[in-house]
Design an enzyme around this catalytic site. Structure first.
Site, PDB file in Angstrom:
ATOM      1  N   GLN A 354       0.811  -1.225   0.000  1.00 51.26           N
ATOM      2  CA  GLN A 354       0.000   0.000   0.000  1.00 51.26           C
ATOM      3  C   GLN A 354       0.846   1.278   0.000  1.00 51.26           C
ATOM      4  OE1 GLN A 354      -0.178  -2.156   2.717  1.00 51.26           O
ATOM      5  NE2 GLN A 354       0.791  -1.010   4.350  1.00 51.26           N
ATOM      6  N   ASP A 425       2.803  -8.037   3.892  1.00 52.39           N
ATOM      7  CA  ASP A 425       1.637  -7.494   4.579  1.00 52.39           C
ATOM      8  C   ASP A 425       0.364  -7.790   3.782  1.00 52.39           C
ATOM      9  OD1 ASP A 425       0.878  -5.704   6.832  1.00 52.39           O
ATOM     10  OD2 ASP A 425       0.132  -4.414   5.219  1.00 52.39           O
ATOM     11  N   ASN A 426      -0.609  -8.387   4.436  1.00 48.90           N
ATOM     12  CA  ASN A 426      -1.928  -8.565   3.821  1.00 48.90           C
ATOM     13  C   ASN A 426      -1.940  -9.150   2.407  1.00 48.90           C
ATOM     14  OD1 ASN A 426      -3.737  -7.766   5.760  1.00 48.90           O
ATOM     15  ND2 ASN A 426      -3.471  -5.590   5.309  1.00 48.90           N
ATOM     16  N   GLU A 454       1.510 -12.669   5.734  1.00 47.49           N
ATOM     17  CA  GLU A 454       0.742 -12.175   6.885  1.00 47.49           C
ATOM     18  C   GLU A 454      -0.719 -12.103   6.453  1.00 47.49           C
ATOM     19  OE1 GLU A 454      -0.964  -8.802   9.476  1.00 47.49           O
ATOM     20  OE2 GLU A 454      -0.629  -8.719   7.333  1.00 47.49           O
TER      21      GLU A 454
HETATM   22  O1  LIG Z   1      -4.690  -5.709   8.123  1.00 48.12           O
HETATM   23  P1  LIG Z   1      -3.797  -6.490   9.025  1.00 48.12           P
HETATM   24  O2  LIG Z   1      -4.447  -6.832  10.316  1.00 48.12           O
HETATM   25  O3  LIG Z   1      -3.281  -7.716   8.340  1.00 48.12           O
HETATM   26  O4  LIG Z   1      -2.540  -5.600   9.420  1.00 48.12           O
HETATM   27  C1  LIG Z   1      -1.430  -5.280   8.603  1.00 48.12           C
HETATM   28  O5  LIG Z   1      -1.720  -4.324   7.631  1.00 48.12           O
HETATM   29  C2  LIG Z   1      -2.199  -3.047   8.131  1.00 48.12           C
HETATM   30  C3  LIG Z   1      -2.272  -2.158   6.943  1.00 48.12           C
HETATM   31  O6  LIG Z   1      -1.019  -2.142   6.351  1.00 48.12           O
HETATM   32  C4  LIG Z   1      -1.293  -2.467   9.206  1.00 48.12           C
HETATM   33  O7  LIG Z   1      -2.001  -1.448   9.853  1.00 48.12           O
HETATM   34  C5  LIG Z   1      -1.235  -0.380  10.389  1.00 48.12           C
HETATM   35  O8  LIG Z   1      -0.917   0.506   9.322  1.00 48.12           O
HETATM   36  C6  LIG Z   1      -2.025   1.184   8.734  1.00 48.12           C
HETATM   37  C7  LIG Z   1      -1.472   2.050   7.645  1.00 48.12           C
HETATM   38  O9  LIG Z   1      -0.567   2.956   8.168  1.00 48.12           O
HETATM   39  C8  LIG Z   1      -2.750   1.994   9.815  1.00 48.12           C
HETATM   40  O10 LIG Z   1      -3.868   2.642   9.251  1.00 48.12           O
HETATM   41  C9  LIG Z   1      -3.213   1.034  10.904  1.00 48.12           C
HETATM   42  O11 LIG Z   1      -3.828   1.789  11.942  1.00 48.12           O
HETATM   43  C10 LIG Z   1      -2.027   0.307  11.465  1.00 48.12           C
HETATM   44  O12 LIG Z   1      -2.462  -0.653  12.397  1.00 48.12           O
HETATM   45  C11 LIG Z   1      -0.940  -3.514  10.239  1.00 48.12           C
HETATM   46  O13 LIG Z   1      -0.023  -3.011  11.176  1.00 48.12           O
HETATM   47  C12 LIG Z   1      -0.350  -4.685   9.484  1.00 48.12           C
HETATM   48  O14 LIG Z   1       0.126  -5.671  10.347  1.00 48.12           O
END
Ligand SMILES: O=P(O)(O)O[C@H]1O[C@H](CO)[C@@H](O[C@H]2O[C@H](CO)[C@@H](O)[C@H](O)[C@H]2O)[C@H](O)[C@H]1O
Length: 698
Positions: A354, A425-426, A454
């Site tokens: 992202q 990530d995701n 993840e």
């Molecule tokens: O969506 P998941 O639970 O798999 O979490 C992962 O991806 C998230 C988005 O990248 C990430 O979220 C963190 O970063 C976001 C973007 O900066 C922010 O809006 C969220 O508040 C923050 O938690 C998460 O850490 C990652 O593991």
């Protein structure tokens, strides 16, 4: 029409072949595979040759659509049902070759039960391999077995000896298998058999070990049948066995008022290594966007000095191939990678696709993003979570091939800086074909690359990501706390349909998950979860703060209070009440005991108490055999009678076995199968024992 008169001599020929005079002479039998005029006959001939069935091959992932997973330097073990009609002896071999080459290496397969065969072959390199199975009727082995029965029963075997000689003669004439040496020896045997007149001499030669070996090595393979070509990817060992430590580089200065640098991380390397970890993983290290930047505790309004979430990648300073300026330079990063290596640690980076709204790609490549009718971009979410500070790319339409290539090049860029482990990530919110393509592209040049998915999502989606190439997967372990659900989950992960593709990485916590169990368990719960993660799975990880028993939560949520995702923290790494001794112990045991270096070798045994999970891990040869008893109740002492698996060593229930307590180092003997244990969480909620097989060194 008058029937034609048979030609002179035809009656004699017919007599010899028992053909009625006048019947048409049959054409000479053709060699199998020789061209036939009639395609239907050719099909029949091919069908007739299929006398061997090769079924239920394992591993064979979705009919061969995906490669299985294994480890370089380890073995590929293959099983299959292999059988034919009648009673002929069957033989089979496991075939292996580096993908893209033609010559096979063979390993024998052996029958172990009910037409089920097993074979195993070493995978020497970190690369993709082809494998298959060949099976055939072994006429000479059938002949030997039959003739020895007749001989044993005192029957005349003159004709049988002649048949045996003919099998050898045919093999010697065929000369297509075996080495030149073996083919020569086979011809010699044939000559000796022809020269020998005494029945006994010929029988002795045919029944000798040399003849059996030669015919096996260089004799023909009748009705040779090949299974389809399957593939296996042999990862480097760290894909299957690794202990991860995750930290936020910007929180490593020791002062919440100062942004940490890569040099601060270098100073922390001895701590991480001394705890026994091998992978040091950082959430994104790139410039962080300012638009919609998140403030402390995920607030939608940031203060001027809030650093923002590291997952909001991209700002004026650069995007996915840039470094957050306050962490240091690319040169500093390379120094950190090298220093980590000197400490026996590998750096893993986050690959989060992202972009913050300030990412340079949005300006440079608007076609890679999803624009709404009002000219804005849709913000990302992973329902019910909302990520107001990031947008996702769009993988199709005009984004192919530009975006795909750009993302591949980001991974290549970090590999050039010395990083070959990526936590992704995701991945489940991006297309499967993209990942299959990207991982394939990277592995073609860098088979050493490891990708951890993840993806906390639906089970089948998680499994698909593993099949398309992710080396490791986050799992539901973080939420499995009870005896039955842990046993069921491990059973599912190690089942045939999962064990060859999905390697779980048991994280006890992450920056996103402050598990309820840990929030309410006190120190004992941290010890419980640590021992479970480190001993149940080959790969496991902790996010820093776990070893300090950090559990402060946002009320009612599995989120850390004052999370490092939104602010810089400073920690006392010697905080009283920590569990660092337990961390050192389990990491040391993982290194020293081969039984702990796999996750598929687990067995759950009987301990008659629902709060005590009792299990064993062992190597195939039983030389490393460990038992674990964990009291899952962090608040109360629990006791149980339990069964010592004496039967695994072939010992009777009343036998004695020597034991080493791997926590205290003491040695003692258990007499008999049923023993009793008592685990008090205030002292130690777990026990770890090594069983010493009878006669083995202590
Ligand atoms: O969506 P998941 O639970 O798999 O979490 C992962 O991806 C998230 C988005 O990248 C990430 O979220 C963190 O970063 C976001 C973007 O900066 C922010 O809006 C969220 O508040 C923050 O938690 C998460 O850490 C990652 O593991």
């Amino acid at each position: 029409m008058t029937p034609k008169k048979p030609k002179a001599g035809a009656a004699e020929a017919a007599r010899k072949t028992r053909r009625p005079p006048g019947a048409a002479a049959r054409s000479r039998p053709r060699r199998p595979g020789a061209a036939t005029a009639d395609p239907a006959d050719a099909r029949l001939e091919a069908l007739a040759a299929e006398r061997i069935a090769i079924e239920a091959v394992s591993p064979e992932i979705d009919g061969g659509r995906f490669p299985a997973k294994a480890v370089a330097g380890g073995h590929l073990a293959v099983e299959a049902d292999i059988f034919g009609d009648g009673h002929d002896a069957i033989d089979a071999a496991l075939l292996l070759r580096p993908a893209g080459t033609t010559a096979w290496t063979e390993a024998p397969m052996v029958l172990f039960d009910n037409d089920r065969w097993h074979g195993s072959i070493t995978l020497p390199e970190n690369r993709l391999y082809d494998y298959s199975i060949a099976a055939w009727r072994d006429l000479f082995a059938s002949w030997r077995s039959e003739v020895s029965k007749k001989y044993g029963a005192g029957l005349a075997i003159g004709l049988e000896i002649e048949e045996g000689c003919r099998l050898v003669a045919k093999a010697a004439a065929d000369g297509t298998r075996g080495t030149a040496e073996q083919r020569k020896a086979l011809k010699r045997l044939d000559r000796e058999l022809r020269a020998g007149t005494a029945e006994g001499d010929r029988f002795a030669l045919l029944m000798g070990d040399d003849a059996a070996a030669l015919m096996h090595q260089a004799g023909p393979r009748t009705n040779l049948t090949r299974h389809k070509v399957l593939q296996v990817f042999a990862d480097r060992p760290a894909a299957a066995f690794s202990a991860w430590y995750e930290l936020m580089p910007r929180s490593q200065s020791g002062d919440a008022g100062r942004h940490g640098t890569f040099d601060d991380v270098v100073a922390r390397l001895p701590y991480v290594r001394e705890l026994g970890f091998d992978v040091l993983y950082f959430p994104p290290i790139h410039p962080i966007g300012r638009t919609n930047r998140k403030g402390r505790n995920n607030s939608l309004i940031a203060e001027a000095d809030d650093p923002g979430s590291p997952y909001a990648i991209g700002a004026a300073e650069g995007g996915h191939d840039a470094i957050h300026p306050e962490l240091g330079s690319l040169e500093d990063f390379r120094r950190l990678v090298a220093a980590a290596r000197d400490h026996g640690l590998e750096i893993a980076l986050d690959f989060a696709i992202q972009c913050s709204p300030d990412h340079p790609w949005i300006r440079q490549h608007p076609e890679w993003f999803d624009w709404r009718p009002d000219g804005t971009i849709k913000f990302a979410e992973n329902p019910p979570k909302k990520y107001e500070d990031i947008v996702n790319v769009h993988f199709y339409r005009d984004a192919i091939p530009g975006l795909w290539h750009a993302l591949r090049d980001v991974v290549r860029f970090w590999i050039e800086q010395g990083v070959t482990i990526f936590r992704v990530d995701n991945p489940h919110t991006k297309p499967f074909p993209f990942w299959e393509w990207l991982i394939g592209e990277i592995r073609a040049q860098h088979p050493e690359a490891i990708f951890l998915a993840e993806a906390f999502t639906r089970p089948k989606v998680m499994k698909r990501l593993a099949k398309i190439g992710f080396s490791q997967s986050y799992s539901y372990f973080t939420w499995r706390n009870h005896k039955q659900e842990l046993a069921e989950y491990l059973t599912e992960l190690t089942r045939e349909d999962c064990r060859h593709t999905m390697r779980p990485n048991f994280f006890v916590n992450t920056p996103d998950i402050n598990p309820y169990y840990l929030q309410h368990s006190g120190r004992a719960g941290f010890r419980v979860r640590l021992v479970l993660a480190a001993t149940l799975a080959g790969n496991y990880g902790i996010y820093s703060g776990f070893e300090l028993c950090e559990a402060a939560a946002v009320p009612g949520k599995e989120e850390y209070l004052n999370s490092e995702k939104y602010e810089i923290r400073a920690w006392d790494w010697d905080r009283p009440g920590n569990v660092k001794d337990d961390v050192r112990l389990v990491n040391d045991l993982r290194r020293r005991h081969p039984a702990l270096q796999d996750f598929t070798n687990i067995a759950f045994y009987n301990a008659w108490n629902d709060s005590i999970l009792y299990y064993g891990k062992r190597t195939a040869d039983l030389s490393s055999f460990l038992l674990f008893a964990v009291n899952l109740d962090p608040h109360n002492a629990q006791g149980a009678h339990f069964e010592v698996p004496l039967w695994e060593f072939g010992l009777p229930d009343e036998a004695a076995i020597e034991v080493e307590d791997l926590v205290t180092g003491s040695h003692f003997t258990w007499h008999g199968k049923v023993q009793h244990l008592w685990l008090d969480p205030r002292q130690r909620p777990y026990a770890i024992w090594r069983l010493i097989p009878p006669g083995a060194p202590r």
